[in-house]
Write a protein that holds these residues in place. Sequence first.
Motif, short mmCIF file in Angstrom:
data_model
loop_
_atom_site.label_atom_id
_atom_site.label_comp_id
_atom_site.label_asym_id
_atom_site.label_seq_id
_atom_site.Cartn_x
_atom_site.Cartn_y
_atom_site.Cartn_z
N LEU A 75 0.38 -1.51 -0.41
CA LEU A 75 0.31 -0.38 -0.18
C LEU A 75 0.71 1.12 -0.20
N GLY A 76 0.31 2.04 -0.61
CA GLY A 76 1.28 3.51 -0.91
C GLY A 76 0.94 4.61 -0.17
N ARG A 77 1.08 5.54 -0.22
CA ARG A 77 0.86 7.00 0.71
C ARG A 77 -0.82 7.38 0.19
N LEU A 78 -1.11 8.38 1.48
CA LEU A 78 -2.52 8.66 1.63
C LEU A 78 -2.72 9.54 0.87
N ASN A 79 -3.42 9.46 -0.72
CA ASN A 79 -3.59 10.68 -1.24
C ASN A 79 -4.07 11.58 -1.77
N GLY B 151 -19.62 16.15 4.69
CA GLY B 151 -19.03 15.18 5.51
C GLY B 151 -18.24 14.25 4.87
N GLN B 152 -16.88 13.68 5.94
CA GLN B 152 -15.54 12.62 5.14
C GLN B 152 -16.70 11.53 4.80
N HIS B 153 -16.12 11.04 3.91
CA HIS B 153 -16.97 10.16 2.69
C HIS B 153 -16.01 9.19 2.20
N HIS B 154 -14.91 9.16 2.07
CA HIS B 154 -13.55 8.36 2.08
C HIS B 154 -12.25 8.30 1.70
N LEU B 155 -11.33 7.60 1.93
CA LEU B 155 -9.78 7.94 2.21
C LEU B 155 -8.87 7.03 0.79
N CYS B 156 -8.33 7.63 0.38
CA CYS B 156 -7.81 7.37 -1.00
C CYS B 156 -6.10 6.98 -1.06
N PHE B 157 -6.10 5.78 -1.02
CA PHE B 157 -4.92 4.69 -0.72
C PHE B 157 -4.40 4.23 -2.61
N GLU B 158 -2.26 5.02 -2.85
CA GLU B 158 -2.31 5.28 -3.84
C GLU B 158 -1.60 3.40 -3.46
N VAL B 159 -1.54 2.51 -4.27
CA VAL B 159 -0.76 1.59 -5.02
C VAL B 159 0.01 1.40 -6.51
N GLU B 160 0.90 0.43 -6.45
CA GLU B 160 1.98 1.34 -7.28
C GLU B 160 0.90 0.42 -8.91
N GLU C 249 -11.13 4.28 -1.08
CA GLU C 249 -10.24 4.21 -3.19
C GLU C 249 -8.95 3.39 -2.79
N ILE C 250 -8.89 2.85 -3.76
CA ILE C 250 -8.15 2.68 -3.97
C ILE C 250 -7.20 2.73 -5.58
N MET C 251 -6.27 3.60 -5.29
CA MET C 251 -5.94 4.34 -6.98
C MET C 251 -4.93 4.49 -7.59
N GLU C 252 -3.97 3.73 -8.81
CA GLU C 252 -2.97 3.27 -8.85
C GLU C 252 -2.11 5.02 -9.17
N THR C 253 -1.15 5.19 -8.26
CA THR C 253 -0.10 6.27 -8.14
C THR C 253 -0.18 7.09 -10.00
N PRO C 254 -0.58 8.24 -9.51
CA PRO C 254 -0.33 9.19 -10.65
C PRO C 254 0.84 9.24 -11.49
N LYS C 255 1.23 9.21 -12.51
CA LYS C 255 2.34 9.44 -13.03
C LYS C 255 3.04 9.79 -12.96
N VAL C 256 3.08 11.40 -13.48
CA VAL C 256 3.20 12.42 -12.86
C VAL C 256 2.46 13.57 -11.95
N ASP C 257 2.21 13.91 -11.40
CA ASP C 257 1.80 14.39 -9.76
C ASP C 257 1.76 16.14 -10.67
N GLY C 258 0.84 16.09 -11.21
CA GLY C 258 0.39 17.84 -11.56
C GLY C 258 -0.86 18.39 -11.22
N GLY C 259 -0.90 17.99 -10.14
CA GLY C 259 -1.73 18.93 -9.25
C GLY C 259 -3.00 18.20 -9.08
N HIS C 260 -3.64 17.72 -9.79
CA HIS C 260 -4.68 16.86 -9.49
C HIS C 260 -4.46 15.41 -10.03
#
Length: 147
Positions: free
Chosen positions: A3-7, A84-93, A136-147
């Motif tokens: 598991l990666g960072r909290l996005n 209110g808080q709806h979800h947490l999103c973590f990155e994965v490779e 939410e599980i999200m594939e890590t963005p290849k470029v962190d361009g803001g969103h």
Amino acid sequence: MKLGRLNHIGVATPSIAKSIAHYRDTMGATVITEPFDLPEQGVKVCFVDTPTASGMNGTQIELIEPYNESSPINGFLAKNPAGGQHHLCFEVEDIDAARAHFEGLGKRILGPTRIGAHGTPIFFLHPKDMMGQLTEIMETPKVDGGH
């Protein structure tokens, strides 16, 4: 699977405009992206960043507002009218490996893998399998361009 960072933290809101003003005026947050529509997910989205004491980027908050009457966020807002808080999103490779990992653990996945607000593949894990928290599980963005 690692598991990666909290996005980001997803926050449902009846008004993105009011939420932007709140986070800006009370917490010094800055808007990362102007609000944009994700009709395929039934939401309007905006990302804000909360500052840290050192002035570095802090935690991203994804503000999510219903896109229309059939938005899945409407049910959440019916129970929590102020939002209110709806979800947490973590990155994965690797999103496919992560999906297989969670399925192998018997975790329920809500719907198919799809493209999320960051433009990368995502899926959601059922709150009942994640200690009450929609995740939410999200594939890590290849470029962190803001969103």
